[in-house]
Design a protein around this motif. Sequence first.
Motif, PDB file in Angstrom:
ATOM      1  N   ILE A  21       0.831  -1.219   0.000  1.00 54.57           N
ATOM      2  CA  ILE A  21       0.000   0.000   0.000  1.00 54.57           C
ATOM      3  C   ILE A  21       0.861   1.262   0.000  1.00 54.57           C
ATOM      4  CG2 ILE A  21      -1.861   1.270   1.157  1.00 54.57           C
ATOM      5  CD1 ILE A  21      -2.783  -1.265   2.483  1.00 54.57           C
ATOM      6  N   ILE A  22       0.539   2.169  -0.923  1.00 56.06           N
ATOM      7  CA  ILE A  22       1.124   3.518  -0.894  1.00 56.06           C
ATOM      8  C   ILE A  22       0.139   4.370  -0.098  1.00 56.06           C
ATOM      9  CG2 ILE A  22       1.923   5.507  -2.232  1.00 56.06           C
ATOM     10  CD1 ILE A  22       2.504   3.640  -4.574  1.00 56.06           C
ATOM     11  N   MET A  23       0.518   4.665   1.141  1.00 55.40           N
ATOM     12  CA  MET A  23      -0.382   5.365   2.060  1.00 55.40           C
ATOM     13  C   MET A  23      -0.276   6.863   1.771  1.00 55.40           C
ATOM     14  SD  MET A  23       0.577   3.334   5.577  1.00 55.40           S
ATOM     15  CE  MET A  23       2.254   3.935   5.725  1.00 55.40           C
ATOM     16  N   ASP A  24      -1.094   7.361   0.875  1.00 57.35           N
ATOM     17  CA  ASP A  24      -0.932   8.748   0.423  1.00 57.35           C
ATOM     18  C   ASP A  24      -2.150   9.605   0.797  1.00 57.35           C
ATOM     19  OD1 ASP A  24       0.382  10.838  -0.782  1.00 57.35           O
ATOM     20  OD2 ASP A  24      -0.242  10.322  -2.820  1.00 57.35           O
ATOM     21  N   GLY A  25      -1.899  10.907   0.944  1.00 61.79           N
ATOM     22  CA  GLY A  25      -2.991  11.863   1.130  1.00 61.79           C
ATOM     23  C   GLY A  25      -3.109  12.435   2.535  1.00 61.79           C
ATOM     24  N   LEU A  65       3.885  -1.546   3.707  1.00 63.01           N
ATOM     25  CA  LEU A  65       3.351  -0.184   3.771  1.00 63.01           C
ATOM     26  C   LEU A  65       4.447   0.816   3.432  1.00 63.01           C
ATOM     27  CD1 LEU A  65       1.319  -0.468   7.120  1.00 63.01           C
ATOM     28  CD2 LEU A  65       0.456  -0.719   4.772  1.00 63.01           C
ATOM     29  N   TYR A  66       4.176   1.638   2.421  1.00 67.21           N
ATOM     30  CA  TYR A  66       5.139   2.676   2.021  1.00 67.21           C
ATOM     31  C   TYR A  66       4.926   3.855   2.962  1.00 67.21           C
ATOM     32  CZ  TYR A  66       8.000   4.880  -1.743  1.00 67.21           C
ATOM     33  OH  TYR A  66       8.997   5.440  -2.495  1.00 67.21           O
ATOM     34  N   ALA A  67       5.857   4.018   3.906  1.00 72.14           N
ATOM     35  CA  ALA A  67       5.682   5.026   4.950  1.00 72.14           C
ATOM     36  C   ALA A  67       6.490   6.290   4.687  1.00 72.14           C
ATOM     37  CB  ALA A  67       6.087   4.444   6.301  1.00 72.14           C
ATOM     38  N   PHE A  68       7.637   6.138   4.001  1.00 72.97           N
ATOM     39  CA  PHE A  68       8.513   7.300   3.785  1.00 72.97           C
ATOM     40  C   PHE A  68       9.467   6.960   2.649  1.00 72.97           C
ATOM     41  CE2 PHE A  68      11.972  10.262   4.822  1.00 72.97           C
ATOM     42  CZ  PHE A  68      11.271  11.392   5.191  1.00 72.97           C
ATOM     43  N   SER A  69       9.493   7.803   1.636  1.00 73.59           N
ATOM     44  CA  SER A  69      10.338   7.497   0.474  1.00 73.59           C
ATOM     45  C   SER A  69      11.681   8.216   0.577  1.00 73.59           C
ATOM     46  CB  SER A  69       9.631   7.924  -0.820  1.00 73.59           C
ATOM     47  OG  SER A  69       9.671   9.339  -0.951  1.00 73.59           O
ATOM     48  N   THR A  70      12.627   7.775  -0.203  1.00 72.61           N
ATOM     49  CA  THR A  70      13.927   8.449  -0.274  1.00 72.61           C
ATOM     50  C   THR A  70      13.712   9.932  -0.603  1.00 72.61           C
ATOM     51  OG1 THR A  70      14.883   6.403  -1.114  1.00 72.61           O
ATOM     52  CG2 THR A  70      16.166   8.393  -1.448  1.00 72.61           C
ATOM     53  N   GLU A  71      12.794  10.190  -1.511  1.00 69.70           N
ATOM     54  CA  GLU A  71      12.527  11.563  -1.949  1.00 69.70           C
ATOM     55  C   GLU A  71      11.861  12.399  -0.856  1.00 69.70           C
ATOM     56  OE1 GLU A  71      11.873   8.817  -3.849  1.00 69.70           O
ATOM     57  OE2 GLU A  71      13.509   9.152  -5.266  1.00 69.70           O
ATOM     58  N   ASN A  72      11.172  11.742   0.082  1.00 67.25           N
ATOM     59  CA  ASN A  72      10.501  12.481   1.157  1.00 67.25           C
ATOM     60  C   ASN A  72      11.496  13.188   2.096  1.00 67.25           C
ATOM     61  OD1 ASN A  72       7.809  10.019   1.521  1.00 67.25           O
ATOM     62  ND2 ASN A  72       7.822  11.902   0.314  1.00 67.25           N
ATOM     63  N   TRP A  73      12.779  12.787   2.070  1.00 65.86           N
ATOM     64  CA  TRP A  73      13.783  13.506   2.872  1.00 65.86           C
ATOM     65  C   TRP A  73      13.878  14.966   2.448  1.00 65.86           C
ATOM     66  CZ3 TRP A  73      15.156  11.516   7.240  1.00 65.86           C
ATOM     67  CH2 TRP A  73      15.324  10.138   7.392  1.00 65.86           C
ATOM     68  N   ASP A  74      13.460  15.278   1.229  1.00 66.05           N
ATOM     69  CA  ASP A  74      13.546  16.658   0.736  1.00 66.05           C
ATOM     70  C   ASP A  74      12.352  17.525   1.152  1.00 66.05           C
ATOM     71  OD1 ASP A  74      15.946  16.111  -0.502  1.00 66.05           O
ATOM     72  OD2 ASP A  74      14.973  15.407  -2.348  1.00 66.05           O
ATOM     73  N   ARG A  75      11.460  17.001   1.942  1.00 62.93           N
ATOM     74  CA  ARG A  75      10.339  17.826   2.432  1.00 62.93           C
ATOM     75  C   ARG A  75      10.847  18.820   3.480  1.00 62.93           C
ATOM     76  NH1 ARG A  75       4.773  14.333   2.687  1.00 62.93           N
ATOM     77  NH2 ARG A  75       4.901  13.588   0.550  1.00 62.93           N
ATOM     78  N   PRO A  76      10.022  19.826   3.841  1.00 60.74           N
ATOM     79  CA  PRO A  76      10.472  20.790   4.855  1.00 60.74           C
ATOM     80  C   PRO A  76      10.927  20.069   6.125  1.00 60.74           C
ATOM     81  CG  PRO A  76       8.375  21.477   3.900  1.00 60.74           C
ATOM     82  CD  PRO A  76       8.670  20.121   3.346  1.00 60.74           C
ATOM     83  N   ILE A 191      -2.244  -1.120  -3.587  1.00 58.39           N
ATOM     84  CA  ILE A 191      -3.287  -0.117  -3.381  1.00 58.39           C
ATOM     85  C   ILE A 191      -2.619   1.246  -3.226  1.00 58.39           C
ATOM     86  CG2 ILE A 191      -5.091   0.679  -1.779  1.00 58.39           C
ATOM     87  CD1 ILE A 191      -5.388  -2.283  -0.863  1.00 58.39           C
ATOM     88  N   ARG A 192      -3.151   2.267  -3.906  1.00 61.80           N
ATOM     89  CA  ARG A 192      -2.699   3.630  -3.608  1.00 61.80           C
ATOM     90  C   ARG A 192      -3.913   4.480  -3.263  1.00 61.80           C
ATOM     91  NH1 ARG A 192       2.014   7.431  -5.952  1.00 61.80           N
ATOM     92  NH2 ARG A 192       1.677   9.128  -4.479  1.00 61.80           N
ATOM     93  N   THR A 193      -3.826   5.171  -2.147  1.00 58.37           N
ATOM     94  CA  THR A 193      -4.930   6.033  -1.732  1.00 58.37           C
ATOM     95  C   THR A 193      -4.730   7.449  -2.258  1.00 58.37           C
ATOM     96  OG1 THR A 193      -3.799   6.545   0.352  1.00 58.37           O
ATOM     97  CG2 THR A 193      -5.336   4.695   0.380  1.00 58.37           C
ATOM     98  N   TYR A 197      -2.389   8.530  -9.508  1.00 57.06           N
ATOM     99  CA  TYR A 197      -2.258   7.314 -10.320  1.00 57.06           C
ATOM    100  C   TYR A 197      -0.802   7.108 -10.717  1.00 57.06           C
ATOM    101  CZ  TYR A 197      -7.300   7.757 -10.444  1.00 57.06           C
ATOM    102  OH  TYR A 197      -8.610   7.859 -10.076  1.00 57.06           O
ATOM    103  N   ARG A 198       0.046   6.932  -9.722  1.00 55.13           N
ATOM    104  CA  ARG A 198       1.451   6.664 -10.040  1.00 55.13           C
ATOM    105  C   ARG A 198       2.058   5.771  -8.966  1.00 55.13           C
ATOM    106  NH1 ARG A 198       1.175  12.367  -9.356  1.00 55.13           N
ATOM    107  NH2 ARG A 198       1.659  12.950  -7.212  1.00 55.13           N
ATOM    108  N   ILE A 199       3.279   5.317  -9.277  1.00 56.81           N
ATOM    109  CA  ILE A 199       3.949   4.337  -8.414  1.00 56.81           C
ATOM    110  C   ILE A 199       4.941   5.023  -7.466  1.00 56.81           C
ATOM    111  CG2 ILE A 199       5.373   2.215  -8.449  1.00 56.81           C
ATOM    112  CD1 ILE A 199       2.767   1.689  -9.791  1.00 56.81           C
ATOM    113  N   SER A 200       5.392   6.236  -7.817  1.00 60.41           N
ATOM    114  CA  SER A 200       6.305   7.007  -6.962  1.00 60.41           C
ATOM    115  C   SER A 200       7.488   6.189  -6.393  1.00 60.41           C
ATOM    116  CB  SER A 200       5.535   7.686  -5.820  1.00 60.41           C
ATOM    117  OG  SER A 200       4.542   8.532  -6.323  1.00 60.41           O
ATOM    118  N   ASN A 201       8.157   5.481  -7.290  1.00 58.61           N
ATOM    119  CA  ASN A 201       9.414   4.802  -6.912  1.00 58.61           C
ATOM    120  C   ASN A 201       9.224   3.665  -5.898  1.00 58.61           C
ATOM    121  OD1 ASN A 201      12.125   4.515  -7.350  1.00 58.61           O
ATOM    122  ND2 ASN A 201      12.714   6.548  -6.627  1.00 58.61           N
TER     123      ASN A 201
END
Length: 255
Positions: A21-25, A65-76, A191-193, A197-201
């Motif tokens: 699951i990509i837990m998004d939103g 469960l996708y909780a945090f991506s490599t790219e999420n390190w670039d968030r504030p 599942i992506r919430t 409509y993407r896989i985001s790595n």
Amino acid sequence: MLPMSLRALIDNERVPKHIAIIMDGNGRWAQEQGQDRLFGHFHGVASVRDIVEGSAELGVRYLTLYAFSTENWDRPEQEVTGLMELLVETIRKEVPILNKNNIRLHVIGELSMLPDHAKVALQEAFDLTAQNTGLNLVLALSYSSRWELVSAVKKIAEDVKADKLDPSAISQDTLQQYLSTSEFPDPELMIRTSGEYRISNFLLYQLAYAELYFTQTRWPDFRKENLYEAILDFQKRERRFGKTSGQIIDGLTNN
Ligand code: IPE
Ligand code: IPE
Ligand code: MG
């Protein structure tokens, strides 16, 4: 009369063995209520709890469960720090519940990037749940599929150089052994919430033949009934793996 749960409609024999699951939103869910994005992450934890429980009840063997991506390190910085705090706090709090439900915790991702207190909390949770034999809960944390594939290629190259691996013997099975998911079968349902409509790595190699399910529901609103809906949708699909529909039906009647 209470409305009937979709649970009763699920064919228990055909529940996916591995759901990812990509837990998004979370951020949008919070902002839509005039709240800070972290408020959404905080509420997302209740969904995690409900979906882990629902998956275990259904006999799902692996839940990634996708909780945090490599790219999420670039968030504030404030969001990243808040997420790490939430992670440590949640893991500490949930370990007794994981044990009560016979759930084993695993993590995939570049863990060296995590702050020390998160590393310690995770290690404790692995050790304390290592004997559990029920659901395998896999957290993808500081994870990205391209990072994983590059790491696998590096390890393969090292083993070739050390004469431990013959390049001509490298097969799909070999590559699978070098991925961080080597212990787990490929997901059958992803599942992506939140309506993206993407896989985001996420698990690019492992999702080759997964059934994909997208829902508008934001992660903090996602509950067992939503999971049942996704599984029912999955059970309606014909998984052909490149073959024809006729071959699949013949295969079923010949067994
Ligand atoms: C998913 O929710 C959780 C993480 C990526 C950590 P988001 O934080 O991506 O929420 P949106 O997509 O911005 O609404
Ligand atoms: C993917 O969500 C990562 C997680 C859910 C942990 P993102 O919100 O980071 O993905 P993009 O940026 O919308 O593709
Ligand atoms: Mg998002």
